[in-house]
Design a protein around this motif. Structure first.
Motif, short mmCIF file in Angstrom:
data_model
loop_
_atom_site.label_atom_id
_atom_site.label_comp_id
_atom_site.label_asym_id
_atom_site.label_seq_id
_atom_site.Cartn_x
_atom_site.Cartn_y
_atom_site.Cartn_z
N UNK A 85 0.81 -1.22 0.00
CA UNK A 85 0.00 0.00 0.00
C UNK A 85 0.85 1.28 0.00
N UNK A 86 2.18 1.13 -0.06
CA UNK A 86 3.06 2.30 -0.10
C UNK A 86 3.60 2.73 1.24
N UNK A 87 3.20 2.07 2.31
CA UNK A 87 3.70 2.40 3.64
C UNK A 87 5.19 2.07 3.74
N UNK A 88 5.98 2.99 4.25
CA UNK A 88 7.40 2.76 4.44
C UNK A 88 7.61 1.81 5.61
N UNK A 89 8.23 0.66 5.34
CA UNK A 89 8.47 -0.35 6.37
C UNK A 89 9.86 -0.26 6.97
N UNK A 90 10.85 0.05 6.11
CA UNK A 90 12.24 0.07 6.59
C UNK A 90 13.10 0.91 5.67
N UNK A 91 14.20 1.38 6.24
CA UNK A 91 15.22 2.11 5.48
C UNK A 91 16.57 1.54 5.84
N UNK A 92 17.34 1.17 4.83
CA UNK A 92 18.69 0.66 5.06
C UNK A 92 19.68 1.71 4.57
N UNK A 93 20.55 2.12 5.46
CA UNK A 93 21.66 3.00 5.09
C UNK A 93 22.93 2.33 5.58
N UNK A 94 24.00 2.55 4.85
CA UNK A 94 25.29 2.00 5.24
C UNK A 94 26.36 2.95 4.70
N UNK A 95 27.37 3.27 5.49
CA UNK A 95 28.41 4.19 5.02
C UNK A 95 29.09 3.74 3.72
N UNK A 96 29.13 2.43 3.49
CA UNK A 96 29.77 1.90 2.29
C UNK A 96 28.87 1.95 1.06
N UNK A 97 27.62 2.29 1.22
CA UNK A 97 26.68 2.29 0.10
C UNK A 97 26.49 3.71 -0.44
N UNK A 98 27.22 4.01 -1.52
CA UNK A 98 27.12 5.32 -2.15
C UNK A 98 26.47 5.17 -3.53
N UNK A 99 25.43 5.97 -3.76
CA UNK A 99 24.67 5.96 -5.01
C UNK A 99 24.17 4.56 -5.37
N UNK A 100 23.30 4.00 -4.52
CA UNK A 100 22.75 2.68 -4.83
C UNK A 100 22.01 2.69 -6.16
N UNK A 101 22.23 1.66 -6.91
CA UNK A 101 21.70 1.61 -8.27
C UNK A 101 20.96 0.29 -8.48
N UNK A 102 21.59 -0.66 -9.14
CA UNK A 102 20.96 -1.92 -9.45
C UNK A 102 20.48 -2.66 -8.22
N UNK A 103 19.45 -3.47 -8.40
CA UNK A 103 18.76 -4.10 -7.28
C UNK A 103 18.15 -5.42 -7.74
N UNK A 104 18.24 -6.42 -6.88
CA UNK A 104 17.65 -7.73 -7.19
C UNK A 104 17.24 -8.40 -5.88
N UNK A 105 16.12 -9.10 -5.89
CA UNK A 105 15.68 -9.87 -4.73
C UNK A 105 15.77 -11.35 -5.09
N UNK A 106 16.50 -12.10 -4.29
CA UNK A 106 16.69 -13.53 -4.55
C UNK A 106 15.44 -14.31 -4.17
N UNK A 107 15.33 -15.55 -4.63
CA UNK A 107 14.19 -16.38 -4.22
C UNK A 107 14.11 -16.58 -2.70
N UNK A 108 15.26 -16.45 -2.00
CA UNK A 108 15.28 -16.57 -0.54
C UNK A 108 15.01 -15.23 0.14
N UNK A 109 14.56 -14.25 -0.64
CA UNK A 109 14.19 -12.92 -0.16
C UNK A 109 15.38 -12.11 0.38
N UNK A 110 16.57 -12.38 -0.09
CA UNK A 110 17.70 -11.53 0.24
C UNK A 110 17.83 -10.48 -0.84
N UNK A 111 18.18 -9.27 -0.44
CA UNK A 111 18.22 -8.14 -1.35
C UNK A 111 19.67 -7.85 -1.74
N UNK A 112 19.93 -7.79 -3.04
CA UNK A 112 21.26 -7.45 -3.55
C UNK A 112 21.20 -6.04 -4.11
N UNK A 113 22.15 -5.20 -3.72
CA UNK A 113 22.15 -3.80 -4.13
C UNK A 113 23.53 -3.43 -4.65
N UNK A 114 23.57 -2.74 -5.79
CA UNK A 114 24.82 -2.20 -6.32
C UNK A 114 25.07 -0.83 -5.72
#
Length: 124
Positions: free
Chosen positions: A35-64
């Protein structure tokens, strides 16, 4: 509920109940409910300009991390980093733009912006 942010990429969880969004201007991974409700926000000092994104079948999130030249693995909730899977120094990443997990080959496939190389990492 209308949220405004710079959407770079988005992906849907395998169960269809979550939407993951990379916000490259604020260096965040956002997790929203259907419904568009914000559930979570992930920030990490090593993550600059996140781009590509994929969710695995095990529901793990991969971020470039485009500027930081990393591939980050986040949990299914989108709240915390589980691991840094690849880096420029260790693996030769150069502006990773897209990422995908193949369950057939047990590998992570990464497309890069500034060169014509596709990197493939076997995972166990």
């Amino acid at each position: 509920m209308l949220l405004c942010f710079a959407v770079e990429r988005c992906a849907v969880s395998p169960t269809g109940d979550k939407l993951y969004i990379t916000n490259y201007r604020q260096n965040k991974l956002l997790t929203l409910a259907r419904d568009g409700t914000l559930l979570a926000t992930l920030t990490d000092p090593a993550l600059e300009r996140p781009d590509g994104l994929h969710v695995t079948p095990a529901c793990q999130v991969l971020v470039c991390g485009g500027w930081s030249n990393i591939i980050l693995q986040g949990d299914s909730e989108g709240k915390s980093k589980l691991a840094t899977l690849a880096t420029r120094k260790r693996d030769g990443l150069s502006w990773p733009e897209s990422v995908c997990y193949s369950s057939t080959t047990s590998s992570i496939i990464v497309g890069q912006y500034y060169n014509n190389n596709i990197l493939v990492f076997r995972v166990e």
